[in-house]
Design a protein around this motif. Structure first.
Motif, PDB file in Angstrom:
ATOM      1  N   GLY A 206      -4.280 -22.794 -98.256  1.00 15.39           N
ATOM      2  CA  GLY A 206      -3.445 -23.972 -98.377  1.00 15.39           C
ATOM      3  C   GLY A 206      -4.006 -25.117 -97.559  1.00 15.39           C
ATOM      4  O   GLY A 206      -4.725 -24.907 -96.587  1.00 15.39           O
ATOM      5  N   TYR A 207      -3.684 -26.320 -97.977  1.00 14.39           N
ATOM      6  CA  TYR A 207      -4.062 -27.513 -97.209  1.00 14.39           C
ATOM      7  C   TYR A 207      -3.022 -28.579 -97.481  1.00 14.39           C
ATOM      8  O   TYR A 207      -2.777 -28.945 -98.636  1.00 14.39           O
ATOM      9  N   ASP A 208      -2.401 -29.070 -96.426  1.00  6.91           N
ATOM     10  CA  ASP A 208      -1.325 -30.052 -96.572  1.00  6.91           C
ATOM     11  C   ASP A 208      -1.759 -31.459 -96.158  1.00  6.91           C
ATOM     12  O   ASP A 208      -0.932 -32.344 -96.014  1.00  6.91           O
ATOM     13  N   GLY A 209      -3.059 -31.657 -95.954  1.00  9.62           N
ATOM     14  CA  GLY A 209      -3.561 -32.952 -95.511  1.00  9.62           C
ATOM     15  C   GLY A 209      -3.677 -33.056 -94.005  1.00  9.62           C
ATOM     16  O   GLY A 209      -4.292 -33.979 -93.485  1.00  9.62           O
ATOM     17  N   HIS A 210      -3.107 -32.097 -93.303  1.00  5.53           N
ATOM     18  CA  HIS A 210      -3.154 -32.076 -91.838  1.00  5.53           C
ATOM     19  C   HIS A 210      -3.836 -30.803 -91.347  1.00  5.53           C
ATOM     20  O   HIS A 210      -4.724 -30.864 -90.500  1.00  5.53           O
ATOM     21  N   ARG A 211      -3.425 -29.664 -91.873  1.00  8.75           N
ATOM     22  CA  ARG A 211      -3.989 -28.368 -91.481  1.00  8.75           C
ATOM     23  C   ARG A 211      -4.184 -27.499 -92.709  1.00  8.75           C
ATOM     24  O   ARG A 211      -3.431 -27.563 -93.672  1.00  8.75           O
ATOM     25  N   GLY A 212      -5.180 -26.646 -92.609  1.00  8.96           N
ATOM     26  CA  GLY A 212      -5.373 -25.627 -93.627  1.00  8.96           C
ATOM     27  C   GLY A 212      -4.699 -24.341 -93.177  1.00  8.96           C
ATOM     28  O   GLY A 212      -4.482 -24.130 -91.975  1.00  8.96           O
ATOM     29  N   TRP A 213      -4.357 -23.503 -94.136  1.00  3.09           N
ATOM     30  CA  TRP A 213      -3.706 -22.232 -93.847  1.00  3.09           C
ATOM     31  C   TRP A 213      -4.311 -21.122 -94.689  1.00  3.09           C
ATOM     32  O   TRP A 213      -4.715 -21.341 -95.830  1.00  3.09           O
ATOM     33  N   ILE A 214      -4.342 -19.929 -94.114  1.00  2.00           N
ATOM     34  CA  ILE A 214      -4.776 -18.733 -94.823  1.00  2.00           C
ATOM     35  C   ILE A 214      -3.573 -17.813 -94.961  1.00  2.00           C
ATOM     36  O   ILE A 214      -2.870 -17.554 -93.978  1.00  2.00           O
ATOM     37  N   ASN A 215      -3.353 -17.324 -96.172  1.00  2.00           N
ATOM     38  CA  ASN A 215      -2.310 -16.336 -96.434  1.00  2.00           C
ATOM     39  C   ASN A 215      -2.874 -15.244 -97.332  1.00  2.00           C
ATOM     40  O   ASN A 215      -3.766 -15.490 -98.152  1.00  2.00           O
TER      41      ASN A 215
ATOM     42  N   ASN B  49      -5.505 -22.872 -89.721  1.00  2.00           N
ATOM     43  CA  ASN B  49      -4.578 -21.998 -89.005  1.00  2.00           C
ATOM     44  C   ASN B  49      -4.296 -20.741 -89.816  1.00  2.00           C
ATOM     45  O   ASN B  49      -4.420 -20.743 -91.042  1.00  2.00           O
ATOM     46  N   LEU B  50      -3.887 -19.707 -89.127  1.00  2.00           N
ATOM     47  CA  LEU B  50      -3.442 -18.483 -89.771  1.00  2.00           C
ATOM     48  C   LEU B  50      -2.523 -17.761 -88.823  1.00  2.00           C
ATOM     49  O   LEU B  50      -2.515 -18.027 -87.620  1.00  2.00           O
TER      50      LEU B  50
END
Length: 140
Positions: free
Chosen positions: A62-71, A105-106
């Motif tokens: 995921g990427y919200d324009g501020h941080r990426g995320w791993i799920n 982030n994760l």
């Protein structure tokens, strides 16, 4: 392992993979998680397949324009320790970097020392933060 985009036809195999890897929880419906991901950046949901085409790995990015995320980074137990998770993370980092993502982030369940060690080997560090959550839409 060949990595390709997730397709809805992969749902059963991916949910089985998540169950085999111990990622599912009674309070989260994995099919709803898949549907939610397909409604937001479905191009950042990938599966890894072995030589016969069977799904042996997955990752939701995921990427919200501020941080990426791993799920849902998962590798079938029979295919672990072969560099598959590392390859998926490298792809995620590359794609997010190309999109201008400054930080990834994760979250890892407390006590999962093997997974913590894996991410530390990739250069991830404990941000010394507390993760809080609030369920807005119950799955069950």
């Amino acid at each position: 392992m060949e990595v390709r985009p997730f397709t809805p036809a992969d749902s059963e195999a991916v949910v089985q993979l998540w169950q085999d890897c111990g990622l599912t929880r009674p309070w989260n419906d994995p099919y709803k998680d898949i549907a939610r991901k397909l409604s937001v950046s479905p191009d950042l949901f990938w599966v890894g397949c072995d030589a016969d085409g069977s799904i042996v790995a997955s990752i939701m990015v995921g990427y919200d324009g501020h941080r990426g995320w791993i799920n849902y980074l998962a590798v079938h137990p029979g295919h672990q320790r072969q560099g598959n998770a590392r390859s998926l993370m490298k792809l995620a980092e590359q794609v997010l970097t190309e999109q201008g993502c400054p930080k990834l982030n994760l979250q890892i369940r407390a006590g999962n020392k093997a997974v913590i060690a894996f991410y530390e080997s990739l250069g991830y560090v404990d941000d010394q933060t507390v993760s809080l959550g609030k369920r807005l839409i119950p799955d069950l």
